[in-house]
Design a protein around this motif. Sequence first.
Motif, PDB file in Angstrom:
ATOM      1  N   ARG A  19      25.070 -36.894  22.052  1.00 24.72           N
ATOM      2  CA  ARG A  19      23.883 -37.330  21.366  1.00 24.72           C
ATOM      3  C   ARG A  19      22.613 -37.137  22.337  1.00 24.72           C
ATOM      4  O   ARG A  19      23.121 -37.427  24.085  1.00 24.72           O
ATOM      5  N   ASP A  22      16.889 -40.387  19.955  1.00 23.36           N
ATOM      6  CA  ASP A  22      16.423 -40.480  18.696  1.00 23.36           C
ATOM      7  C   ASP A  22      14.932 -40.002  18.475  1.00 23.36           C
ATOM      8  O   ASP A  22      14.280 -40.266  18.987  1.00 23.36           O
ATOM      9  N   ASN A  25      13.511 -43.780  15.586  1.00 22.34           N
ATOM     10  CA  ASN A  25      14.153 -45.020  15.622  1.00 22.34           C
ATOM     11  C   ASN A  25      13.364 -46.252  15.389  1.00 22.34           C
ATOM     12  O   ASN A  25      12.205 -46.424  15.864  1.00 22.34           O
ATOM     13  N   PRO A  29      18.892 -45.945  14.953  1.00 20.97           N
ATOM     14  CA  PRO A  29      18.647 -44.602  14.748  1.00 20.97           C
ATOM     15  C   PRO A  29      18.372 -44.012  13.240  1.00 20.97           C
ATOM     16  O   PRO A  29      19.316 -44.311  12.494  1.00 20.97           O
ATOM     17  N   THR A  32      18.580 -38.740  14.387  1.00 16.62           N
ATOM     18  CA  THR A  32      18.960 -38.521  15.878  1.00 16.62           C
ATOM     19  C   THR A  32      19.191 -37.175  16.249  1.00 16.62           C
ATOM     20  O   THR A  32      20.256 -36.449  15.247  1.00 16.62           O
ATOM     21  N   TYR A  34      21.551 -34.289  18.448  1.00 17.12           N
ATOM     22  CA  TYR A  34      22.937 -34.305  18.824  1.00 17.12           C
ATOM     23  C   TYR A  34      23.094 -32.734  19.120  1.00 17.12           C
ATOM     24  O   TYR A  34      22.398 -31.859  18.572  1.00 17.12           O
ATOM     25  N   CYS A 128       9.445 -42.755  18.604  1.00 13.28           N
ATOM     26  CA  CYS A 128      10.620 -41.808  19.326  1.00 13.28           C
ATOM     27  C   CYS A 128      10.651 -42.410  20.890  1.00 13.28           C
ATOM     28  O   CYS A 128      10.035 -42.078  21.756  1.00 13.28           O
ATOM     29  N   SER A 130      13.025 -41.648  23.010  1.00  6.80           N
ATOM     30  CA  SER A 130      13.432 -40.588  23.893  1.00  6.80           C
ATOM     31  C   SER A 130      12.552 -39.314  23.947  1.00  6.80           C
ATOM     32  O   SER A 130      13.044 -38.149  24.273  1.00  6.80           O
TER      33      SER A 130
ATOM     34  N   ASP B  63      23.471 -48.326  20.836  1.00  9.85           N
ATOM     35  CA  ASP B  63      22.478 -48.852  19.510  1.00  9.85           C
ATOM     36  C   ASP B  63      22.463 -50.302  19.832  1.00  9.85           C
ATOM     37  O   ASP B  63      21.582 -50.954  19.241  1.00  9.85           O
TER      38      ASP B  63
END
Lengths: 221, 152
Positions: A19, A22, A25, A29, A32, A34, A128, A130, B63
Amino acid sequence: MENLVYKNIDNILRDNLIRIGDLINFDGPLLTLYEDGNNGNLYLLDWVDNDSQTNRWLVYRVKSIKVLNFLKRKISQFELFFQDTDPKYHIIDIHRDFKLKDSQLIEIATVPDSYTPNRDVFFDIIDCPSFERIQNFILKSLPLRTIGYRSKKTFLSSIKRSTGSRYSSRKVQYFEKQKIQKGVSANLIYNNSTHQVTLSRHLSTNKIDIYKKSNNHVRTS
Amino acid sequence: MMSFKRLKYQLLLDNYPNCPPKEFMEVKKSAFRWVYENIDNEKNFKPLHLISDPPPKMLDDSDLMCLGYGLSLFDSFEKAYSKYKNLFKSKRNFSKSVGSYIVKIDIQFDDGMASIPNIQGHFTFHEYENTDLRSRIIELFSIFDSDGKFSL
């Protein structure tokens, strides 16, 4: 949930997924990113459906440049999802109390309309959590990028700033005038402590492309 | 205004550092939440992580978070409606998880603690242990009309 036509199980891919973050989110999520730890391929897990027991994610491969363009709002979520050549989509149904690593990743024959993103949905940084992590990851994963300069003068100024050398301007001018033989490509590389700049001449068009790479990460102009 | 009253899910929140964050404060304001038509549906005012049908969206243990034990609210009807509409565009089954109505509630200082709303008007609310937000309901709006289209 939608009834699907299943093809192959691919738990090897599932087991290699790492991972990154996201892209969307909201209460969990929804989209996402990966990475396949085996080969560096990128995948998106796109939440599409649920029932009383299960959440379903659509899984599809995506190129890093597409993700970057999505982050820059140049393409919609539909364009992120759409695969024009050899399309392949998987789903993963994650039951209550289970997680991704416990669930089957299965290729599906077709994607229902209700799972297809709308064409006018674009990235929203608010959703978002991240963003910087994803952006840095994507920039590092891109190959050397071509960046355009408005004029040779601008480029030469940039080179001068990068290398601190006026001499390099003459090198560029000489490089431009060099005759290129067939089957030969020519590169001119500048290095300093922070950047590497490469000029590359194309064989057929004699056009010069300019690549600039930070020694830490790729920068764009 | 700060208070030392006990939060409804304090035992669960204690599993997370700085939960809720220090910037959470008691507020008195109107707030809007996505709910199901039946106002007595227990899911309407239950935090995500405590709803089992449908289960919370979780890919892995990361999560599970402090936010998941709070309630998602909006500071205006327009923002609640707009966010719903935008999410629905990309996730057409989204309404299964959150209902298709917007409720207006009148939050009081002694109901709980709220984060500062973001630019989308969204904020998280942690109730105090004796709070029942159903008693704060002012109005209920349907997001869709009888043809199943967005009502606005």
